[in-house]
Scaffold this motif. Sequence first.
Motif, mmCIF file in Angstrom:
data_model
loop_
_atom_site.group_PDB
_atom_site.id
_atom_site.type_symbol
_atom_site.label_atom_id
_atom_site.label_comp_id
_atom_site.label_asym_id
_atom_site.label_seq_id
_atom_site.Cartn_x
_atom_site.Cartn_y
_atom_site.Cartn_z
ATOM 1 N N VAL A 212 95.280 26.013 52.734
ATOM 2 C CA VAL A 212 95.135 24.814 53.549
ATOM 3 C C VAL A 212 96.476 24.417 54.168
ATOM 4 O O VAL A 212 96.532 23.949 55.295
ATOM 5 C CB VAL A 212 94.559 23.640 52.714
ATOM 6 C CG1 VAL A 212 94.568 22.349 53.498
ATOM 7 C CG2 VAL A 212 93.157 23.986 52.244
ATOM 8 N N PHE A 213 97.558 24.622 53.425
ATOM 9 C CA PHE A 213 98.879 24.214 53.881
ATOM 10 C C PHE A 213 99.787 25.421 54.074
ATOM 11 O O PHE A 213 99.592 26.452 53.460
ATOM 12 C CB PHE A 213 99.544 23.288 52.854
ATOM 13 C CG PHE A 213 98.711 22.095 52.510
ATOM 14 C CD1 PHE A 213 98.526 21.085 53.430
ATOM 15 C CD2 PHE A 213 98.107 21.993 51.276
ATOM 16 C CE1 PHE A 213 97.752 19.986 53.119
ATOM 17 C CE2 PHE A 213 97.337 20.897 50.954
ATOM 18 C CZ PHE A 213 97.159 19.889 51.879
ATOM 19 N N ILE B 273 99.369 21.324 57.975
ATOM 20 C CA ILE B 273 98.013 21.787 57.694
ATOM 21 C C ILE B 273 97.751 23.013 58.551
ATOM 22 O O ILE B 273 97.967 22.998 59.766
ATOM 23 C CB ILE B 273 96.976 20.696 57.997
ATOM 24 C CG1 ILE B 273 97.190 19.511 57.069
ATOM 25 C CG2 ILE B 273 95.562 21.246 57.850
ATOM 26 C CD1 ILE B 273 96.262 18.346 57.340
ATOM 27 N N ASN B 274 97.287 24.059 57.912
ATOM 28 C CA ASN B 274 96.911 25.277 58.620
ATOM 29 C C ASN B 274 95.724 24.946 59.523
ATOM 30 O O ASN B 274 94.681 24.516 59.042
ATOM 31 C CB ASN B 274 96.541 26.357 57.602
ATOM 32 C CG ASN B 274 96.206 27.671 58.233
ATOM 33 O OD1 ASN B 274 95.972 27.776 59.429
ATOM 34 N ND2 ASN B 274 96.159 28.698 57.404
ATOM 35 N N LEU C 287 93.570 26.676 60.834
ATOM 36 C CA LEU C 287 92.379 27.503 60.597
ATOM 37 C C LEU C 287 91.630 27.114 59.335
ATOM 38 O O LEU C 287 90.611 27.703 59.005
ATOM 39 C CB LEU C 287 92.786 28.979 60.519
ATOM 40 C CG LEU C 287 93.453 29.523 61.779
ATOM 41 C CD1 LEU C 287 93.897 30.960 61.544
ATOM 42 C CD2 LEU C 287 92.555 29.411 62.979
ATOM 43 N N SER C 288 92.132 26.121 58.603
ATOM 44 C CA SER C 288 91.452 25.663 57.393
ATOM 45 C C SER C 288 90.991 24.227 57.590
ATOM 46 O O SER C 288 91.318 23.583 58.575
ATOM 47 C CB SER C 288 92.400 25.756 56.190
ATOM 48 O OG SER C 288 93.423 24.804 56.335
ATOM 49 N N SER C 289 90.237 23.723 56.619
ATOM 50 C CA SER C 289 89.778 22.337 56.728
ATOM 51 C C SER C 289 90.006 21.616 55.410
ATOM 52 O O SER C 289 89.791 22.147 54.340
ATOM 53 C CB SER C 289 88.300 22.281 57.099
ATOM 54 O OG SER C 289 87.526 22.859 56.085
ATOM 55 N N MET C 290 90.511 20.397 55.527
ATOM 56 C CA MET C 290 90.699 19.509 54.364
ATOM 57 C C MET C 290 90.619 18.083 54.875
ATOM 58 O O MET C 290 91.229 17.754 55.882
ATOM 59 C CB MET C 290 92.062 19.729 53.712
ATOM 60 C CG MET C 290 92.327 18.768 52.570
ATOM 61 S SD MET C 290 93.993 18.957 51.940
ATOM 62 C CE MET C 290 94.089 17.516 50.902
ATOM 63 N N ASP C 291 89.865 17.244 54.214
ATOM 64 C CA ASP C 291 89.791 15.838 54.602
ATOM 65 C C ASP C 291 91.092 15.148 54.244
ATOM 66 O O ASP C 291 91.611 15.334 53.148
ATOM 67 C CB ASP C 291 88.639 15.139 53.877
ATOM 68 C CG ASP C 291 87.302 15.714 54.279
ATOM 69 O OD1 ASP C 291 87.175 16.136 55.441
ATOM 70 O OD2 ASP C 291 86.391 15.724 53.413
#
Length: 85
Positions: free
Chosen positions: A62-63, A77-78, A80-84
């Motif tokens: 994610v990071f 934050i990458n 291509l990823s997802s994080m709330d």
Amino acid sequence: MFSSPGKGKRHNECTRQPDYGVIEEDLVIIDFGKYEGKSVKDVQELDPDFYGRLVAEKENGVFAIRRHRDKTFRLYINPLSSMDQ
């Protein structure tokens, strides 16, 4: 613990490593969200729950950390990823 993929340890094995990586947490600056501009070490003290999320997500890609033009290490934050947040 913050670490760069593919990089070997630079510190002596006797040296205490940061909880989130090879790079010291006071040298890594968050480059997103409400803690933008604060070091990871500051966030650990200010918001232990958010710090815990950073630690939990570190293995999921994610990071990422990159060296900024001013020679600081920035956690972002990458895309291509997802994080709330």
